[in-house]
Motif scaffolding. Sequence first.
Motif, PDB file in Angstrom:
ATOM      1  N   SER A  36      13.621  34.091  34.765  1.00  0.00           N
ATOM      2  CA  SER A  36      12.316  34.383  34.880  1.00  0.00           C
ATOM      3  C   SER A  36      11.885  33.403  35.992  1.00  0.00           C
ATOM      4  O   SER A  36      12.243  32.583  36.233  1.00  0.00           O
ATOM      5  CB  SER A  36      11.159  34.076  33.608  1.00  0.00           C
ATOM      6  OG  SER A  36      11.484  34.882  32.665  1.00  0.00           O
ATOM      7  N   LYS A  37      10.689  33.926  36.949  1.00  0.00           N
ATOM      8  CA  LYS A  37      10.406  33.163  38.092  1.00  0.00           C
ATOM      9  C   LYS A  37       8.956  33.557  38.110  1.00  0.00           C
ATOM     10  O   LYS A  37       8.428  34.569  38.005  1.00  0.00           O
ATOM     11  CB  LYS A  37      10.996  33.406  39.109  1.00  0.00           C
ATOM     12  CG  LYS A  37      10.358  32.954  40.474  1.00  0.00           C
ATOM     13  CD  LYS A  37      10.623  31.266  40.548  1.00  0.00           C
ATOM     14  CE  LYS A  37      10.107  30.762  41.528  1.00  0.00           C
ATOM     15  NZ  LYS A  37      10.405  29.106  41.495  1.00  0.00           N
ATOM     16  N   ARG A  38       8.096  32.439  38.277  1.00  0.00           N
ATOM     17  CA  ARG A  38       6.552  32.537  38.143  1.00  0.00           C
ATOM     18  C   ARG A  38       5.767  32.031  39.567  1.00  0.00           C
ATOM     19  O   ARG A  38       6.339  30.820  39.740  1.00  0.00           O
ATOM     20  CB  ARG A  38       6.002  31.769  36.815  1.00  0.00           C
ATOM     21  CG  ARG A  38       4.377  32.149  36.932  1.00  0.00           C
ATOM     22  CD  ARG A  38       3.835  31.475  35.472  1.00  0.00           C
ATOM     23  NE  ARG A  38       4.351  32.230  34.500  1.00  0.00           N
ATOM     24  CZ  ARG A  38       3.517  33.345  34.027  1.00  0.00           C
ATOM     25  NH1 ARG A  38       2.709  33.681  34.678  1.00  0.00           N
ATOM     26  NH2 ARG A  38       3.981  33.900  32.977  1.00  0.00           N
ATOM     27  N   LEU A  57       3.939  36.636  37.435  1.00  0.00           N
ATOM     28  CA  LEU A  57       5.395  36.544  36.887  1.00  0.00           C
ATOM     29  C   LEU A  57       6.056  37.515  37.828  1.00  0.00           C
ATOM     30  O   LEU A  57       6.173  38.662  37.435  1.00  0.00           O
ATOM     31  CB  LEU A  57       5.203  36.866  35.660  1.00  0.00           C
ATOM     32  CG  LEU A  57       6.649  36.934  34.721  1.00  0.00           C
ATOM     33  CD1 LEU A  57       7.018  35.547  34.693  1.00  0.00           C
ATOM     34  CD2 LEU A  57       6.396  37.574  33.281  1.00  0.00           C
ATOM     35  N   LEU A  75       9.656  37.461  38.157  1.00  0.00           N
ATOM     36  CA  LEU A  75      10.800  37.783  37.295  1.00  0.00           C
ATOM     37  C   LEU A  75      10.424  37.631  35.724  1.00  0.00           C
ATOM     38  O   LEU A  75      10.027  36.487  35.423  1.00  0.00           O
ATOM     39  CB  LEU A  75      11.791  37.293  37.727  1.00  0.00           C
ATOM     40  CG  LEU A  75      12.551  37.609  39.011  1.00  0.00           C
ATOM     41  CD1 LEU A  75      13.860  36.744  39.144  1.00  0.00           C
ATOM     42  CD2 LEU A  75      12.972  39.021  39.166  1.00  0.00           C
ATOM     43  N   ASP A  76      10.985  38.686  34.819  1.00  0.00           N
ATOM     44  CA  ASP A  76      10.415  38.574  33.500  1.00  0.00           C
ATOM     45  C   ASP A  76      11.717  38.885  32.646  1.00  0.00           C
ATOM     46  O   ASP A  76      11.923  40.064  32.504  1.00  0.00           O
ATOM     47  CB  ASP A  76       9.354  39.514  33.162  1.00  0.00           C
ATOM     48  CG  ASP A  76       8.626  39.315  31.776  1.00  0.00           C
ATOM     49  OD1 ASP A  76       9.163  38.489  31.024  1.00  0.00           O
ATOM     50  OD2 ASP A  76       7.973  40.091  31.425  1.00  0.00           O
ATOM     51  N   ASP A  77      12.415  37.802  32.229  1.00  0.00           N
ATOM     52  CA  ASP A  77      13.627  37.686  31.128  1.00  0.00           C
ATOM     53  C   ASP A  77      14.746  38.806  31.869  1.00  0.00           C
ATOM     54  O   ASP A  77      14.925  39.667  30.929  1.00  0.00           O
ATOM     55  CB  ASP A  77      12.894  38.126  29.970  1.00  0.00           C
ATOM     56  CG  ASP A  77      13.847  37.806  28.778  1.00  0.00           C
ATOM     57  OD1 ASP A  77      14.637  36.799  28.836  1.00  0.00           O
ATOM     58  OD2 ASP A  77      13.879  38.674  27.938  1.00  0.00           O
ATOM     59  N   GLY A 121       9.159  43.038  37.703  1.00  0.00           N
ATOM     60  CA  GLY A 121       9.870  41.889  37.258  1.00  0.00           C
ATOM     61  C   GLY A 121      10.687  42.286  36.102  1.00  0.00           C
ATOM     62  O   GLY A 121      11.514  41.020  35.566  1.00  0.00           O
ATOM     63  N   GLN A 122      10.722  43.224  35.458  1.00  0.00           N
ATOM     64  CA  GLN A 122      11.425  43.573  34.329  1.00  0.00           C
ATOM     65  C   GLN A 122      12.815  44.432  34.793  1.00  0.00           C
ATOM     66  O   GLN A 122      12.490  45.466  35.519  1.00  0.00           O
ATOM     67  CB  GLN A 122      10.834  44.310  33.055  1.00  0.00           C
ATOM     68  CG  GLN A 122       9.646  43.323  32.708  1.00  0.00           C
ATOM     69  CD  GLN A 122       8.670  43.971  31.573  1.00  0.00           C
ATOM     70  OE1 GLN A 122       8.723  45.025  31.480  1.00  0.00           O
ATOM     71  NE2 GLN A 122       8.209  43.249  30.691  1.00  0.00           N
ATOM     72  N   SER A 178       4.633  43.573  40.258  1.00  0.00           N
ATOM     73  CA  SER A 178       4.170  42.437  39.701  1.00  0.00           C
ATOM     74  C   SER A 178       2.876  42.115  40.160  1.00  0.00           C
ATOM     75  O   SER A 178       2.538  42.314  41.395  1.00  0.00           O
ATOM     76  CB  SER A 178       5.067  41.254  39.822  1.00  0.00           C
ATOM     77  OG  SER A 178       6.161  41.891  39.422  1.00  0.00           O
TER      78      SER A 178
END
Length: 308
Positions: free
Chosen positions: A8-10, A15, A17-19, A208-209, A308
Amino acid sequence: MIRTYGLSKRYGDVLALDDVSLTVNEGEIFGYIGPNGAGKTTTLKILATLLAPTSGRAEVCGYEVGRESRKIRPLIGYMPDFFGVYEDMTVGEYLTFFAAAYNLKGDRRARVVADVLELTDLGGKRDIMVETLSRGMQQRLGLARTLVHDPKVLILDEPASGLDPRARIEMRELLKEVKRMGKTIIISSHILSELAELCDTIGILEKGQLLFSGTQADLKRKAELGTVLEVGVGDRLKDAAELLRTHPEVGEVTFDEDHLHVTLRAGATDPSFIVQHLLANGYRLTRFNEEEVKLEDVFMKVTKGIVS
């Protein structure tokens, strides 16, 4: 060769990237696709050790990004979508500079520069100023730069961006040759037809997913587009379409100037009933083959066009 675990990257409240968990095996070309703003470049920058993830972890060649980034950098070649060039240099000087940065010396450095020039078909441009090169030639030079230290992994962000059709074909063939050298490649692109021919596996990212990661065959099954057949019956297309629409295993029938497009319902695996049905009703079959499912169609089915 490349693995991410819950990456993940915020950026502030965004957000990016999400998991994200994905795997790229040794020797593969992995195509990374998604809408603008999906998080593809963020992923590649993390793998290139240029960004630290907010959470989760990433491994390249068995080393962890962040904790072991110094061990990763000699093993990768990173090509951003727009890379800086030293415009006052010739092509040969540019590659020599980067070869020196990787601590290649003397005769070995000269050999490596000559080899990558030959591989990327830039040998005749060695004494040309970088700033005078076309966009396609500059992209080749960028790829040559990523290869001077013989990395195991190439991380390529939109390498065909802005190229004309001929230059895209040449870039595609060049990447195939690089794969034959045993390199592992992760490549992001919006030119889905290019990836369909080039890549062993595909990852689709949106907002991001990671929506999907696997082979193209698995992706097409996931999209559940159904088998589509091209059927020719001479000039009785409208009547034949009406006949097939009544069959319980047929979902949709359309037609153009010379043939039908017949979509089977989910679960229908044997299309031979179409031939039998048409022949039994007096039609003459002039064409019968399965249409290829295009990556663009699958992409549109799987994604929703959100960022995103």
